[in-house]
Structures are given as structure tokens and as C-alpha cells.
Scaffold this motif. Structure first.
Motif, PDB file in Angstrom:
ATOM      1  N   ALA A  29     -14.053 -50.133 -31.290  1.00 42.19           N
ATOM      2  CA  ALA A  29     -13.829 -51.574 -31.335  1.00 42.19           C
ATOM      3  C   ALA A  29     -13.670 -52.007 -32.795  1.00 42.19           C
ATOM      4  CB  ALA A  29     -15.016 -52.301 -30.705  1.00 42.19           C
ATOM      5  N   ALA A  30     -12.976 -53.108 -33.012  1.00 46.17           N
ATOM      6  CA  ALA A  30     -12.762 -53.616 -34.371  1.00 46.17           C
ATOM      7  C   ALA A  30     -14.077 -53.896 -35.084  1.00 46.17           C
ATOM      8  CB  ALA A  30     -11.906 -54.889 -34.331  1.00 46.17           C
ATOM      9  N   ASP A  31     -15.120 -54.293 -34.342  1.00 47.35           N
ATOM     10  CA  ASP A  31     -16.411 -54.633 -34.936  1.00 47.35           C
ATOM     11  C   ASP A  31     -17.447 -53.508 -34.807  1.00 47.35           C
ATOM     12  OD1 ASP A  31     -16.717 -54.828 -32.174  1.00 47.35           O
ATOM     13  OD2 ASP A  31     -17.950 -56.643 -32.274  1.00 47.35           O
ATOM     14  N   ALA A  32     -16.975 -52.291 -34.631  1.00 41.52           N
ATOM     15  CA  ALA A  32     -17.879 -51.149 -34.447  1.00 41.52           C
ATOM     16  C   ALA A  32     -18.703 -50.876 -35.699  1.00 41.52           C
ATOM     17  CB  ALA A  32     -17.072 -49.905 -34.078  1.00 41.52           C
ATOM     18  N   THR A  33     -19.850 -50.218 -35.479  1.00 42.52           N
ATOM     19  CA  THR A  33     -20.657 -49.702 -36.583  1.00 42.52           C
ATOM     20  C   THR A  33     -20.864 -48.214 -36.382  1.00 42.52           C
ATOM     21  OG1 THR A  33     -22.749 -50.185 -35.489  1.00 42.52           O
ATOM     22  CG2 THR A  33     -21.908 -51.869 -36.986  1.00 42.52           C
ATOM     23  N   PHE A  34     -20.993 -47.508 -37.496  1.00 42.79           N
ATOM     24  CA  PHE A  34     -21.266 -46.070 -37.482  1.00 42.79           C
ATOM     25  C   PHE A  34     -22.452 -45.829 -38.395  1.00 42.79           C
ATOM     26  CE2 PHE A  34     -19.820 -41.898 -39.642  1.00 42.79           C
ATOM     27  CZ  PHE A  34     -20.648 -41.127 -38.847  1.00 42.79           C
ATOM     28  N   ASP A  35     -23.533 -45.317 -37.825  1.00 40.86           N
ATOM     29  CA  ASP A  35     -24.704 -44.943 -38.607  1.00 40.86           C
ATOM     30  C   ASP A  35     -24.643 -43.445 -38.841  1.00 40.86           C
ATOM     31  OD1 ASP A  35     -25.642 -47.524 -38.702  1.00 40.86           O
ATOM     32  OD2 ASP A  35     -27.055 -47.282 -37.050  1.00 40.86           O
ATOM     33  N   ALA A  50     -14.014 -51.249 -38.037  1.00 40.77           N
ATOM     34  CA  ALA A  50     -13.139 -50.115 -37.720  1.00 40.77           C
ATOM     35  C   ALA A  50     -12.418 -49.577 -38.951  1.00 40.77           C
ATOM     36  CB  ALA A  50     -12.135 -50.506 -36.637  1.00 40.77           C
ATOM     37  N   GLU A  51     -11.998 -50.436 -39.856  1.00 41.33           N
ATOM     38  CA  GLU A  51     -11.259 -49.950 -41.032  1.00 41.33           C
ATOM     39  C   GLU A  51     -12.160 -49.138 -41.954  1.00 41.33           C
ATOM     40  OE1 GLU A  51      -7.937 -49.774 -41.533  1.00 41.33           O
ATOM     41  OE2 GLU A  51      -7.988 -50.503 -39.475  1.00 41.33           O
ATOM     42  N   THR A  52     -13.411 -49.534 -42.101  1.00 42.38           N
ATOM     43  CA  THR A  52     -14.363 -48.782 -42.916  1.00 42.38           C
ATOM     44  C   THR A  52     -14.654 -47.431 -42.269  1.00 42.38           C
ATOM     45  OG1 THR A  52     -15.333 -50.840 -43.709  1.00 42.38           O
ATOM     46  CG2 THR A  52     -16.651 -48.843 -43.975  1.00 42.38           C
ATOM     47  N   LEU A 111     -14.672 -49.257 -25.316  1.00 43.68           N
ATOM     48  CA  LEU A 111     -14.564 -48.902 -26.729  1.00 43.68           C
ATOM     49  C   LEU A 111     -15.951 -48.688 -27.331  1.00 43.68           C
ATOM     50  CD1 LEU A 111     -11.863 -51.486 -27.860  1.00 43.68           C
ATOM     51  CD2 LEU A 111     -11.526 -49.040 -27.375  1.00 43.68           C
ATOM     52  N   ILE A 112     -16.022 -47.808 -28.317  1.00 38.15           N
ATOM     53  CA  ILE A 112     -17.280 -47.553 -29.006  1.00 38.15           C
ATOM     54  C   ILE A 112     -17.582 -48.729 -29.929  1.00 38.15           C
ATOM     55  CG2 ILE A 112     -18.476 -46.056 -30.669  1.00 38.15           C
ATOM     56  CD1 ILE A 112     -16.602 -43.766 -29.617  1.00 38.15           C
ATOM     57  N   VAL A 113     -18.789 -49.286 -29.781  1.00 37.10           N
ATOM     58  CA  VAL A 113     -19.228 -50.358 -30.673  1.00 37.10           C
ATOM     59  C   VAL A 113     -20.315 -49.868 -31.622  1.00 37.10           C
ATOM     60  CG1 VAL A 113     -18.527 -52.271 -29.205  1.00 37.10           C
ATOM     61  CG2 VAL A 113     -20.822 -51.303 -28.947  1.00 37.10           C
ATOM     62  N   HIS A 114     -20.926 -48.720 -31.297  1.00 37.18           N
ATOM     63  CA  HIS A 114     -21.931 -48.136 -32.195  1.00 37.18           C
ATOM     64  C   HIS A 114     -21.940 -46.625 -32.006  1.00 37.18           C
ATOM     65  CE1 HIS A 114     -26.360 -47.689 -33.560  1.00 37.18           C
ATOM     66  NE2 HIS A 114     -25.556 -47.640 -34.597  1.00 37.18           N
ATOM     67  N   LYS A 115     -21.773 -45.912 -33.111  1.00 38.16           N
ATOM     68  CA  LYS A 115     -21.865 -44.445 -33.125  1.00 38.16           C
ATOM     69  C   LYS A 115     -23.044 -44.115 -34.029  1.00 38.16           C
ATOM     70  CE  LYS A 115     -19.049 -40.321 -34.270  1.00 38.16           C
ATOM     71  NZ  LYS A 115     -20.124 -39.471 -34.689  1.00 38.16           N
TER      72      LYS A 115
END
Length: 124
Positions: A29-35, A50-52, A111-115
Motif C-alpha cells: 500500500a502507498a502508506d505501508a511501513t517496513f520495520d 511505498a517510495e521509501t 495490500l501489505i500495510v506493515h512488513k
């Protein structure tokens, strides 16, 4: 609302294993976060948007010949997938790495919102 299925989880895994950043990002998702597993905070380094996230995964794909996640197990509960992997990579200098990892993937509308990633730290 898109139901979370093993096929949906496997599709993002296939995109990662193809080392195809465009295919990977179709699952976020556009507002996803990845830890990330490594970092100064209790959650590691948090990448937001998503861009980061694209930048981080692009950098990984650029520094390796290939990287592969073998799914060892995957459980789905509600909107979360808990996946165990064996990650192997061959770097462009010929060095290889292998370790075990776990991803907790939270989905919204397919869509993935947090990984959230955890992995073993190997020592020599």
C-alpha cells in the motif's frame, strides 16, 4: 475487502524471488511501513511509505546477483501472515549468505500495510 490467502502471500514471495522491484511494490500500500530487523529502535529501522520501501528493496537487489526466500512455513490469522523463510543471497563479489528469518505481514484490502522482519544474526 480482499480475503488474505496463501496465494496472495506466495505472490509477493514470488515477486521478491524474481528480484523484480516493480512486481514487489505492487503488493505494498502507498502508506505501508517496513520495520527492518536491524536498527537503533526496538522495532529496528522503520521505513514509511511505498517510495521509501522501494528504495530499500531496490538497494538490496542492486547489491546482489540474486536473493531468494524459501518459504519454510506460513500461517494466516485474520489480516496477518506469519512466514518463516530461509534467505540465501549471492553478492556481486561472489560471497554468499544464508540465514533464517520471519516476516509478519499485515494486509489491508489485498495490500501489505506493515512488513515486520526478524532474522538470525550469524557470526563467524
Amino acid at each position: 475487502m480482499t480475503a488474505l490467502t496463501r496465494a496472495l502471500v506466495d505472490a509477493v514471495g514470488d515477486a521478491f524471488n524474481a528480484n523484480d522491484i516493480d512486481a514487489v511494490m505492487k503488493h505494498f500500500a502507498a502508506d505501508a511501513t517496513f520495520d527492518h530487523a536491524v536498527g537503533p529502535d526496538e522495532h529496528g529501522v522503520r521505513l514509511e511509505g511505498a517510495e521509501t520501501i522501494r528504495g530499500a528493496f531496490s538497494a538490496l537487489f542492486e547489491k546482489v546477483e540474486n536473493v531468494h526466500w524459501e518459504t519454510l512455513d506460513c500461517a494466516i490469522s485474520g489480516n496477518k501472515a506469519y512466514c518463516e523463510y530461509r534467505r540465501t543471497a549471492t553478492h556481486k563479489d561472489g560471497s554468499k549468505e544464508e540465514f533464517l528469518s520471519v516476516d509478519i505481514l499485515t494486509y489491508r484490502d489485498g495490500l501489505i500495510v506493515h512488513k515486520d522482519t526478524y532474522y538470525k544474526q550469524r557470526t563467524s
